[in-house]
Motif scaffolding. Structure first.
Motif, PDB file in Angstrom:
ATOM      1  N   LEU A 198      -4.948 -21.937   4.739  1.00 15.22           N
ATOM      2  CA  LEU A 198      -5.775 -20.941   5.409  1.00 15.22           C
ATOM      3  C   LEU A 198      -4.973 -20.104   6.398  1.00 15.22           C
ATOM      4  O   LEU A 198      -5.143 -18.888   6.494  1.00 15.22           O
ATOM      5  CB  LEU A 198      -6.931 -21.641   6.128  1.00 15.22           C
ATOM      6  N   LYS A 199      -4.039 -20.762   7.137  1.00 17.18           N
ATOM      7  CA  LYS A 199      -3.329 -20.082   8.232  1.00 17.18           C
ATOM      8  C   LYS A 199      -1.835 -19.863   7.971  1.00 17.18           C
ATOM      9  O   LYS A 199      -1.192 -19.129   8.719  1.00 17.18           O
ATOM     10  CB  LYS A 199      -3.494 -20.898   9.528  1.00 17.18           C
ATOM     11  N   LEU A 209      12.468 -14.430   3.458  1.00 23.68           N
ATOM     12  CA  LEU A 209      13.068 -14.076   2.179  1.00 23.68           C
ATOM     13  C   LEU A 209      12.622 -15.025   1.072  1.00 23.68           C
ATOM     14  O   LEU A 209      12.240 -14.599  -0.023  1.00 23.68           O
ATOM     15  CB  LEU A 209      14.595 -14.075   2.295  1.00 23.68           C
ATOM     16  N   LEU A 210      12.660 -16.333   1.366  1.00 19.53           N
ATOM     17  CA  LEU A 210      12.265 -17.327   0.360  1.00 19.53           C
ATOM     18  C   LEU A 210      10.754 -17.314   0.128  1.00 19.53           C
ATOM     19  O   LEU A 210      10.297 -17.539  -0.991  1.00 19.53           O
ATOM     20  CB  LEU A 210      12.726 -18.717   0.791  1.00 19.53           C
ATOM     21  N   TYR A 211      10.019 -17.049   1.194  1.00 17.02           N
ATOM     22  CA  TYR A 211       8.558 -16.993   1.028  1.00 17.02           C
ATOM     23  C   TYR A 211       8.170 -15.869   0.072  1.00 17.02           C
ATOM     24  O   TYR A 211       7.359 -16.064  -0.840  1.00 17.02           O
ATOM     25  CB  TYR A 211       7.872 -16.778   2.381  1.00 17.02           C
ATOM     26  N   LYS A 212       8.775 -14.711   0.265  1.00 22.02           N
ATOM     27  CA  LYS A 212       8.434 -13.547  -0.553  1.00 22.02           C
ATOM     28  C   LYS A 212       8.715 -13.792  -2.031  1.00 22.02           C
ATOM     29  O   LYS A 212       7.908 -13.425  -2.900  1.00 22.02           O
ATOM     30  CB  LYS A 212       9.229 -12.335  -0.064  1.00 22.02           C
ATOM     31  N   HIS A 213       9.843 -14.421  -2.328  1.00 23.82           N
ATOM     32  CA  HIS A 213      10.258 -14.553  -3.729  1.00 23.82           C
ATOM     33  C   HIS A 213       9.893 -15.900  -4.363  1.00 23.82           C
ATOM     34  O   HIS A 213       9.945 -16.025  -5.587  1.00 23.82           O
ATOM     35  CB  HIS A 213      11.774 -14.335  -3.836  1.00 23.82           C
ATOM     36  N   HIS A 257       0.839 -19.831  -2.305  1.00 19.27           N
ATOM     37  CA  HIS A 257      -0.137 -19.403  -1.296  1.00 19.27           C
ATOM     38  C   HIS A 257      -1.058 -18.296  -1.790  1.00 19.27           C
ATOM     39  O   HIS A 257      -1.814 -17.725  -0.994  1.00 19.27           O
ATOM     40  CB  HIS A 257       0.585 -18.969  -0.026  1.00 19.27           C
ATOM     41  N   GLU A 258      -1.005 -18.002  -3.081  1.00 23.21           N
ATOM     42  CA  GLU A 258      -2.029 -17.115  -3.644  1.00 23.21           C
ATOM     43  C   GLU A 258      -3.413 -17.732  -3.468  1.00 23.21           C
ATOM     44  O   GLU A 258      -4.419 -17.027  -3.429  1.00 23.21           O
ATOM     45  CB  GLU A 258      -1.757 -16.868  -5.135  1.00 23.21           C
TER      46      GLU A 258
END
Length: 310
Positions: free
Chosen positions: A258-259, A174-178, A184-185
């Motif tokens: 990268l990963k 959830l936090l990664y998405k928003h 990480h672009e």
């Protein structure tokens, strides 16, 4: 538990031995006849009439920012022009950012400046009053070099703990998405991307882990200026995309970009203890994860294994 205790105890013994050796050698430079650094500090202090807020802004904001942008300015020239070859030949992810997308670069610079001016700078206000409460920050007497080394060790440990766990936190789906997805672009990062982040992440992972140590220790403004500069330079190196000679290895964090699900920390200690570097340790990147002590790029001396034909 036995392995963990052994690693921590061994690390502590090695660090203590190194700290004593280094402090003995450098103390002779830090504290020469005439007390050069003490005299210089007093001249600076009286130049600004002992105005604490001005001195704090210069030490905690201006000096680290100059270090960050001067270093990244050189890297951005290499990123955009591909020159000098002395830098670009040490690229980690070959064929990436060669040259960098200037539109993405302008966006990264804009976000980095916004984070520094509208988040980091205002956060210095409460920090200033905390430091005033301690009463040591603007002392006319500089800390000894040995004490600065002790502080630096504590700052680094606190940063490792806070950064690792807040970084793991923003990797929750959830936090990664928003929040964290923005950082990480850049799957192949460059130096300025170190502070290219969502405002919430910039507070939690970029700023608080670095500010907390000095606030706990009640550090001198000179120690704060040095630590903030070191922190910004090391994170720039970790993101720069070049494994340059005689500088700390950026392979660890470059592999994270990268990963995505490996190598969350700064030093790698907590990654080792939590097993979040197991994939990394099986790669050529791990073999290259050391200070380069020659002028031969590690991508040449330790090349990636050739890809199997499909």
């Amino acid at each position: 538990m036995k392995i963990t205790a052994f690693v921590l105890a061994s690390g502590l013994l090695v660090f203590t031995a190194l700290a004593n050796s280094v402090s003995w050698c450098v103390q002779n430079i830090w504290d020469p006849p005439g007390h050069f650094w003490q005299t210089t500090w007093l001249k600076f202090y009286y130049l600004f009439d002992g105005k604490e807020w001005t001195i704090f802004l210069l030490g905690a904001a201006l000096v680290p920012s100059l270090a960050f942008w001067c270093f990244n300015g050189i890297l951005m020239v290499a990123d955009v022009t591909g020159k000098p070859a002395f830098i670009t030949r040490y690229r980690i992810q070959l064929g990436k950012n060669d040259p960098v997308d200037t539109k993405k670069l302008r966006q990264a610079i804009y976000i980095a400046l916004c984070n520094q001016f509208f988040i980091s700078l205002p956060m210095l206000v409460p920090m200033f009053y905390i430091m005033k409460w301690w009463g040591n920050t603007f002392s006319k007497e500089l800390p000894t070099f040995y004490w600065f080394l002790v502080e630096l060790s504590i700052f680094t440990l606190i940063e490792e703990i806070l950064f690792y766990y807040t970084h793991r936190l923003v990797h929750l789906p959830l936090l990664y998405k928003h929040i964290h997805k923005k950082h990480h672009e850049w799957t192949a990062p460059i130096g300025v991307v170190s502070v290219y982040a969502h405002p919430v992440e910039h507070i939690l992972s970029n700023t608080l882990p670095v500010m907390t140590g000095p606030m706990i220790m009640g550090s001198h403004i000179v120690s704060i200026a040095a630590w903030f500069s070191i922190a910004l330079l090391t994170t720039s190196i970790s993101h720069c995309g070049y494994h340059l000679p005689f500088l700390p290895s950026p392979e660890f964090h470059d592999f994270h970009h990268l990963k995505f699900n490996q190598c969350y920390g700064v030093l790698g200690v907590l990654d080792y203890l939590h097993g979040t570097d197991t994939v990394f340790r099986q790669t050529k990147a791990f073999e290259r994860h050391r200070v380069l002590l020659s002028l031969t790029p590690l991508s040449e001396s330790i090349p990636d294994a050739p890809r199997r034909a499909e």
